[in-house]
Design a protein around this motif. Sequence first.
Motif, PDB file in Angstrom:
ATOM      1  N   ASP A 231       0.828  -1.204   0.000  1.00 28.31           N
ATOM      2  CA  ASP A 231       0.000   0.000   0.000  1.00 28.31           C
ATOM      3  C   ASP A 231       0.863   1.255   0.000  1.00 28.31           C
ATOM      4  O   ASP A 231       0.572   2.225  -0.709  1.00 28.31           O
ATOM      5  CB  ASP A 231      -0.931   0.014   1.217  1.00 28.31           C
ATOM      6  CG  ASP A 231      -2.055  -0.994   1.088  1.00 28.31           C
ATOM      7  OD1 ASP A 231      -2.383  -1.364  -0.055  1.00 28.31           O
ATOM      8  OD2 ASP A 231      -2.598  -1.415   2.121  1.00 28.31           O
ATOM      9  N   THR A 232       1.920   1.247   0.812  1.00 33.77           N
ATOM     10  CA  THR A 232       2.820   2.403   0.862  1.00 33.77           C
ATOM     11  C   THR A 232       3.484   2.618  -0.489  1.00 33.77           C
ATOM     12  O   THR A 232       3.598   3.753  -0.966  1.00 33.77           O
ATOM     13  CB  THR A 232       3.883   2.209   1.959  1.00 33.77           C
ATOM     14  OG1 THR A 232       3.247   2.129   3.228  1.00 33.77           O
ATOM     15  CG2 THR A 232       4.871   3.365   1.963  1.00 33.77           C
ATOM     16  N   ASP A 235       0.856   4.095  -3.015  1.00 34.61           N
ATOM     17  CA  ASP A 235       0.542   5.490  -2.717  1.00 34.61           C
ATOM     18  C   ASP A 235       1.719   6.404  -3.049  1.00 34.61           C
ATOM     19  O   ASP A 235       1.541   7.509  -3.578  1.00 34.61           O
ATOM     20  CB  ASP A 235       0.161   5.652  -1.242  1.00 34.61           C
ATOM     21  CG  ASP A 235      -1.199   5.053  -0.928  1.00 34.61           C
ATOM     22  OD1 ASP A 235      -1.938   4.720  -1.879  1.00 34.61           O
ATOM     23  OD2 ASP A 235      -1.527   4.918   0.267  1.00 34.61           O
ATOM     24  N   CYS A 239       1.595   9.577  -5.771  1.00 34.95           N
ATOM     25  CA  CYS A 239       1.908  10.955  -5.375  1.00 34.95           C
ATOM     26  C   CYS A 239       3.159  11.469  -6.085  1.00 34.95           C
ATOM     27  O   CYS A 239       3.193  12.614  -6.560  1.00 34.95           O
ATOM     28  CB  CYS A 239       2.099  11.024  -3.864  1.00 34.95           C
ATOM     29  SG  CYS A 239       0.609  10.703  -2.892  1.00 34.95           S
ATOM     30  N   LEU A 302      -3.864  11.212  -0.078  1.00 35.89           N
ATOM     31  CA  LEU A 302      -3.163   9.960   0.170  1.00 35.89           C
ATOM     32  C   LEU A 302      -2.093  10.048   1.244  1.00 35.89           C
ATOM     33  O   LEU A 302      -1.789   9.050   1.909  1.00 35.89           O
ATOM     34  CB  LEU A 302      -2.525   9.451  -1.126  1.00 35.89           C
ATOM     35  CG  LEU A 302      -3.481   9.025  -2.251  1.00 35.89           C
ATOM     36  CD1 LEU A 302      -2.681   8.577  -3.467  1.00 35.89           C
ATOM     37  CD2 LEU A 302      -4.406   7.904  -1.784  1.00 35.89           C
ATOM     38  N   SER A 303      -1.487  11.209   1.424  1.00 40.79           N
ATOM     39  CA  SER A 303      -0.349  11.322   2.326  1.00 40.79           C
ATOM     40  C   SER A 303      -0.791  11.609   3.750  1.00 40.79           C
ATOM     41  O   SER A 303      -1.883  12.119   4.004  1.00 40.79           O
ATOM     42  CB  SER A 303       0.603  12.425   1.852  1.00 40.79           C
ATOM     43  OG  SER A 303      -0.034  13.690   1.884  1.00 40.79           O
ATOM     44  N   LEU A 321       4.292   9.242   4.218  1.00 44.95           N
ATOM     45  CA  LEU A 321       3.371   8.108   4.265  1.00 44.95           C
ATOM     46  C   LEU A 321       3.727   7.236   5.456  1.00 44.95           C
ATOM     47  O   LEU A 321       4.897   6.888   5.634  1.00 44.95           O
ATOM     48  CB  LEU A 321       3.433   7.286   2.977  1.00 44.95           C
ATOM     49  CG  LEU A 321       2.970   7.985   1.677  1.00 44.95           C
ATOM     50  CD1 LEU A 321       3.328   7.121   0.486  1.00 44.95           C
ATOM     51  CD2 LEU A 321       1.472   8.252   1.715  1.00 44.95           C
TER      52      LEU A 321
END
Length: 324
Positions: A231-232, A235, A239, A302-303, A321
């Motif tokens: 997930d990290t 994302d 970004c 997102l962040s 993140l």
Amino acid sequence: MPREPALKTASLPPLRVRVRSYSDEVGQTVVSRPVPDGDTWVRSALAELGQVPGVHRVGLALAEGGGRRLLFSASDRDNERSVDWCEVDAYENVPLNESVRTGKAVVGSLDDLAGRYPDFTGRQSPRTRALASLPIFAAGHVQGGYALFYDTPQRFDGPQLAGLKALAERLGAALRGVQRATTHASRSLEDQPVPHGAHAATYLVTADPRSVGSARHFVRTTLSEWGADEDTVEDAVLCLSELVTNAIIHTGAGCEVRVVLDRGVLTTTVRDGGSSMVAGLNGVTADPLAVHGRGLQLVDALSTRWGSELDAVGMTVWFMLEPR
């Protein structure tokens, strides 16, 4: 062809300071300055904050590059020749750090705050009766924050809080002006210090829209090698893609990308050399086809935190993140 990423790992030495939460006893200094050429702003901010009725001490914290650290100074230090900064952990459970992380004010008597911040309130001097910490915003995001230590009880009613927020806004506008007027001798992300035990890597992106794909590949590959969760990674790639695209479109030049993984928290930084835009959500057009506005909104969504620093020769934008 894009230059191969230069990797840095935990072999770099730590900064020569101890990380402490802010209190009367903190006194370790750092060599770096969060506002180059901005000592005048810092002294002016401390002086203005010190004029607030009932305040006997002022604390000032500034985020530097979006990492896990904040730089902190106070009005009871010797700031005459140069501002006396110390490094603190941004995740330490103290009111000012929470204001910087969340963008929200924290106010109350020491008794009111004792349940949330027992260690912090327990080490305050008997002179301190109440405290107010507020974030300092500029260009739509938090640049830092200030803390006021009162020697008299405070009501913290609507008018008082409005005045404290207006003060934070004035400080933020002045700080942004200092950033815009500052010319850094060298702003290569490669030269920035790496926290002890962290992973770091940098990558140069050429002035070609097709290089955005190479930047995405660099981030995905690097983070996967470091063992970041899926997930990290996803994302971060989304970004990063928006910020690199904006940098190329608005400068007609390339940019530099840096990723730092420190104790599970990922900080990604994009540095360009000539953008004139100010990164912020204020005034972003509602046009759904506006790449710049949509990109920043995605980063904001997102962040965990994000921000930017604009100086006379370029723009630095970062986002953080944390594992879900």
